[in-house]
Design a protein around this motif. Structure first.
Motif, PDB file in Angstrom:
ATOM      1  N   PHE A 121      54.567  75.741  24.138  1.00  0.00           N
ATOM      2  CA  PHE A 121      54.957  75.384  22.679  1.00  0.00           C
ATOM      3  C   PHE A 121      55.605  74.080  22.398  1.00  0.00           C
ATOM      4  O   PHE A 121      55.805  74.010  21.333  1.00  0.00           O
ATOM      5  CB  PHE A 121      55.962  76.746  22.277  1.00  0.00           C
ATOM      6  CG  PHE A 121      55.480  78.027  22.946  1.00  0.00           C
ATOM      7  CD1 PHE A 121      54.188  78.439  22.656  1.00  0.00           C
ATOM      8  CD2 PHE A 121      56.473  79.058  23.137  1.00  0.00           C
ATOM      9  CE1 PHE A 121      53.688  79.606  22.789  1.00  0.00           C
ATOM     10  CE2 PHE A 121      55.938  80.341  23.588  1.00  0.00           C
ATOM     11  CZ  PHE A 121      54.555  80.582  23.354  1.00  0.00           C
ATOM     12  N   GLY A 122      55.828  73.426  23.390  1.00  0.00           N
ATOM     13  CA  GLY A 122      56.567  72.039  23.127  1.00  0.00           C
ATOM     14  C   GLY A 122      58.066  72.263  23.056  1.00  0.00           C
ATOM     15  O   GLY A 122      58.819  71.622  22.315  1.00  0.00           O
ATOM     16  N   LYS A 123      58.526  73.396  23.976  1.00  0.00           N
ATOM     17  CA  LYS A 123      59.912  73.759  23.558  1.00  0.00           C
ATOM     18  C   LYS A 123      60.473  73.707  25.189  1.00  0.00           C
ATOM     19  O   LYS A 123      59.735  74.123  26.207  1.00  0.00           O
ATOM     20  CB  LYS A 123      60.089  75.231  23.001  1.00  0.00           C
ATOM     21  CG  LYS A 123      59.473  75.151  21.560  1.00  0.00           C
ATOM     22  CD  LYS A 123      60.035  74.473  20.405  1.00  0.00           C
ATOM     23  CE  LYS A 123      59.818  74.530  19.129  1.00  0.00           C
ATOM     24  NZ  LYS A 123      60.264  73.569  18.230  1.00  0.00           N
ATOM     25  N   THR A 124      61.822  73.859  25.253  1.00  0.00           N
ATOM     26  CA  THR A 124      62.451  74.227  26.430  1.00  0.00           C
ATOM     27  C   THR A 124      62.658  75.547  26.488  1.00  0.00           C
ATOM     28  O   THR A 124      62.854  76.285  25.421  1.00  0.00           O
ATOM     29  CB  THR A 124      63.866  73.182  26.585  1.00  0.00           C
ATOM     30  OG1 THR A 124      64.589  73.937  25.464  1.00  0.00           O
ATOM     31  CG2 THR A 124      63.702  71.877  26.410  1.00  0.00           C
ATOM     32  N   GLU A 125      62.885  76.023  27.741  1.00  0.00           N
ATOM     33  CA  GLU A 125      63.201  77.579  27.845  1.00  0.00           C
ATOM     34  C   GLU A 125      64.259  77.811  27.179  1.00  0.00           C
ATOM     35  O   GLU A 125      64.541  78.958  26.741  1.00  0.00           O
ATOM     36  CB  GLU A 125      63.412  77.996  29.370  1.00  0.00           C
ATOM     37  CG  GLU A 125      63.523  79.338  29.590  1.00  0.00           C
ATOM     38  CD  GLU A 125      63.461  79.467  31.313  1.00  0.00           C
ATOM     39  OE1 GLU A 125      63.592  80.731  31.568  1.00  0.00           O
ATOM     40  OE2 GLU A 125      63.553  78.843  31.992  1.00  0.00           O
TER      41      GLU A 125
END
Length: 778
Positions: A697-701
């Protein structure tokens, strides 16, 4: 200078084929194809040329003629051995002779022997064949003019085979193609894999049109045409008048009828998918699978594309079904001793083995793995679905097709031809005999969407209980010529042939009622047809009907316990009567009026047909090719060296796809984000919340976790996010992930989570999109 493999002159000069012109005439679902090949002998001595060339799998050759100057020779169909003997005798005595015969082992290869041509002499060869146009997944009718044939792989233990096909780095001849379409239905559009001039409509109803291939086309790849009709599912009945010279009561003398049946599956049926089945995936792992999918810089290796496709397939299967994966080459192996129940454990075990699959199993022998699969008992209430992937040819096509056909009532076969060298006879034949669907992946086509389309077909209900009833006046009877049809699946079309016998002094029309059931709902179609046809259509329907009968007889001939000699006589008799080719007949034409005696020894020429390399240079294993056994010595005429080992020179094949050690040294390209997401899904359909998923998603956890409300389960949150991302950003690839999404939505519904609407709202906010619950199916 052209560097040709095969037989060339001492000066390494071009072969004598100069051009090919093709006229394609389409009538509804069938077509007539006329090909004219122009030859010239540029040598100072007499010359014999042999052109081994491909035809579509079910083509029925019905005309063969040669023009030398003002003299035209029209060939006739004869028993194959008799035709060969006459050809030998004519060449021996210096006469000009032409021989056209079907390969012993594969019906899509014909060998054209052009006999004695004097120095400087020109010859024009015309071949006409007729064919049923195949139906594609998007309802298009496909016509393919194949330009390539990979060398057939023949095991050393076999003495039979097909003619070797030469290759050249430059094809020294060009192609022109004109197309005319006439239809009872309105023509929607016509598309091609090659450049076309604009489509020109010749009537206001758009039922008559012409188009030409753009001038200057080099015949170095398949020419594919895709024809679209507006009402493609409308059944039709076409009657064709018999030949006036043929005796009444014979197939060619009586009127012939063709019914097209292409059932439409309503949306509610399309959306209802089966949750049971046994899915067996059979993957070609021969050396040629280490070649690139196409010539582009970003092209995947074929085996790599197959691995990605298997990932999608494994993730898309329904829980509780059965599955197995086979790899084949010179030998075969399976992931499991027999099909296993689909679960998280078996899926993960299979995925680990898929990742290590390589194109390291030698040649292409598919018969033995098929025999092993068919020897395994089927599971009750789990219909067997076979998916076969191959990029090449086999030497025993007819034996393979017989095996598939003999198990047609216990399984369904989907076949996929990878690259431009895949045999149309093998690919379309397996799908036809196995009541499945054939797909061809050529050029820059992606394998995944085509395979997933076929998986949808495999999971959908079928048309069954098919019956055909005739209403005709007294004195008239109708004999069915086509084999009975028990089942039609979504995407399949049936062409049914019949012979109308007798005459009626009264009524001039008959009717046929076609009934079937679709998801237990009865469907009835009644079609009217004339009993006194007047339009001359060139006996296309008659000859295709004869071809259908001949193919059934050929299967009967090879069956155990058959009276082979008697069946063979019936095949030859019908083939000669209808003027269509068969495995036991050939076209022979001799110019008996040629007065000049040909002087000097004959030179030999092999006309090149472009093909991709069959073996990876990483392996560089010598490949043996076998071919038609020469019945007797021809005086300096063609003697194909079927026992010689083929070697490939990369230096002389700059236009070909290079398969060498550099392919291993390239950095692996970034995986498709959709495949990255799919690889993380569990067999049940859910995703787990972790850093790998967040990265897609292009996000961090942490970013993903912080947006989640406390009462929502982590897996539910992760699965909803995955669905939102697919629908919002990858809708153009929906055909590839549709089953993955259906499993995920089903899993979310089974969890009955609280605050699902809020969960979707939060997911939209995190990913920056607006997707509704209804769109997600949850």
């Amino acid at each position: 200078m052209v560097n040709c493999c095969g037989l060339v002159s001492e000066k390494n000069e071009p072969v004598p084929l100069k051009s090919i012109s093709v006229e394609l005439q389409v009538r509804d679902h069938v077509a007539s194809v006329s090909s004219c090949l122009q030859y010239v002998n540029e040598e100072e001595r007499p010359l014999e040329a042999v052109f081994v060339f491909p035809l579509p799998a079910d083509a029925a050759v019905c005309h063969f003629s040669a023009r030398i100057g003002e003299q035209e020779i029209v060939a006739e169909v004869q028993d194959k051995q008799s035709a060969r003997d006459q050809y030998d005798d004519a060449v021996s005595s210096g006469q000009q002779a032409f021989l056209l015969e079907e390969s012993e082992e594969s019906s899509d290869v014909f060998k054209l022997s052009v006999g004695c041509l004097s120095p400087g002499q020109k010859a024009s060869i015309t071949i006409v064949y007729i064919i049923e146009l195949s139906v594609q997944a998007d309802d298009a009718l496909r016509f393919c003019l194949p330009a390539v044939l990979n060398p057939r792989y023949t095991p050393a233990v076999s003495a039979a085979g097909v003619p070797e096909v030469s290759s050249a780095s430059v094809i020294p001849y060009t192609l022109s193609l004109s197309v005319e379409v006439r239809s009872s239905d309105r023509i929607s559009k016509l598309e091609s894999s090659c450049p076309l001039d604009p489509l020109e409509f010749l009537d206001a109803q758009h039922t008559h049109a012409t188009v030409n291939l753009t001038a200057g086309h080099r015949f170095d790849k398949d020419v594919e045409l895709f024809l679209y009709y507006e009402n493609s599912h409308q059944p039709s009945a076409v009657v064709e008048a018999g030949a006036s010279a043929a005796p009444s009561g014979s197939l060619m003398g009586d009127p012939a009828l063709m019914i097209s049946l292409y059932p439409e599956f309503p949306a509610d049926v399309m959306s209802s998918l089966a949750s049971r089945g046994e899915f067996i995936f059979v993957v070609d792992r021969s050396g040629s699978m280490d070649c690139q999918m196409h010539h582009g810089n970003d092209a995947q290796m074929r085996i790599e594309s197959a691995r990605d496709t298997l990932l999608l397939l494994l993730k898309s299967l329904p829980m509780g079904c059965y599955f197995n994966i086979y790899g084949f080459g010179s030998h075969f192996e399976s992931f499991f001793p027999q099909s296993v129940v689909y679960s998280e454990d078996t899926m993960e075990e299979a995925l680990k083995r898929v990742k290590s699959m390589s194109a390291d199993m030698g040649g292409t022998e598919i018969l033995q793995p098929l025999k092993h699969i068919y020897s395994q008992p089927c599971y009750p209430d789990h219909p067997r679905q076979l998916f076969i992937f191959t990029d090449g040819e086999v030497w025993n096509t007819k034996e393979v097709l017989d095996l598939v056909k003999s198990h047609v009532y216990s399984h369904r076969c989907f076949s996929f031809g990878i690259g431009e060298g895949a045999s149309t006879a093998l690919i379309t034949g397996m799908a036809r005999e196995g009541s499945g669907h054939a797909q061809f992946i050529t050029g820059t086509d992606r394998m995944q969407p085509k395979v997933m389309q076929s998986l949808r077909f495999a999971l959908q209900p079928a048309v069954d209980n098919i019956s055909v009833d005739w209403t005709v006046p007294e004195g008239v009877t109708v004999d069915m010529l086509s084999p009975s049809i028990n089942t039609l699946f979504q995407g399949q079309r049936a062409l049914i042939y019949a012979q109308i016998k007798g005459q009626s002094s009264g009524k001039k029309e008959g009717a046929v009622t076609v009934k079937y059931k679709l998801k237990d709902q009865p469907v009835t179609n009644q079609l009217q047809f004339t009993l006194q046809p007047t339009e001359d259509t060139g006996l296309t329907i008659h000859r295709l009907a004869a071809r259908s009968v001949i193919r059934s007889l050929e299967l009967e001939e090879r069956a155990e316990g058959a009276d082979a000699e008697n069946v063979r006589k019936r095949i030859v008799e019908l083939s000669v009567q209808a003027g269509v080719s068969s495995a036991h007949t050939a076209f022979i034409g001799i110019n008996k009026d040629h007065n000049q005696t040909v002087k000097g020894p004959l030179l030999q020429r092999r006309v090149p047909v472009a093909h991709m390399l069959q073996m990876s240079m990483m392996q560089c294993q010598p490949m043996r090719t076998c071919g038609m056994v020469v019945q007797r010595a021809r005086p300096m005429a063609l003697q194909m060296d079927f026992d010689s080992t083929m070697h490939y020179s990369m230096a002389s094949s700059n236009s070909m796809i290079e398969c060498d050690d550099e392919s291993d040294q390239k950095a692996e390209p970034l995986k498709d984000p959709v495949l990255q997401l799919v690889s993380l899904q569990k067999a049940t359909g859910c995703w787990e919340l972790n850093a790998s998923l967040a990265a897609v998603f292009g996000k961090t956890e942490d970013e993903v976790n912080n947006q989640k409300t406390a009462q929502v389960d982590g897996s539910v949150w992760a699965t909803v996010l995955a669905l939102i991302w697919l629908y919002a950003f990858k809708s153009d690839q929906q055909v590839e992930w549709q089953f993955v999404a259906m499993k995920a939505a089903s899993w979310v519904r089974s969890q009955k989570p609280d605050s699902l609407s809020q969960c979707v709202c939060d997911g939209n906010a995190l990913l920056g999109c607006q997707v509704t619950e209804d769109m997600l199916g949850i």
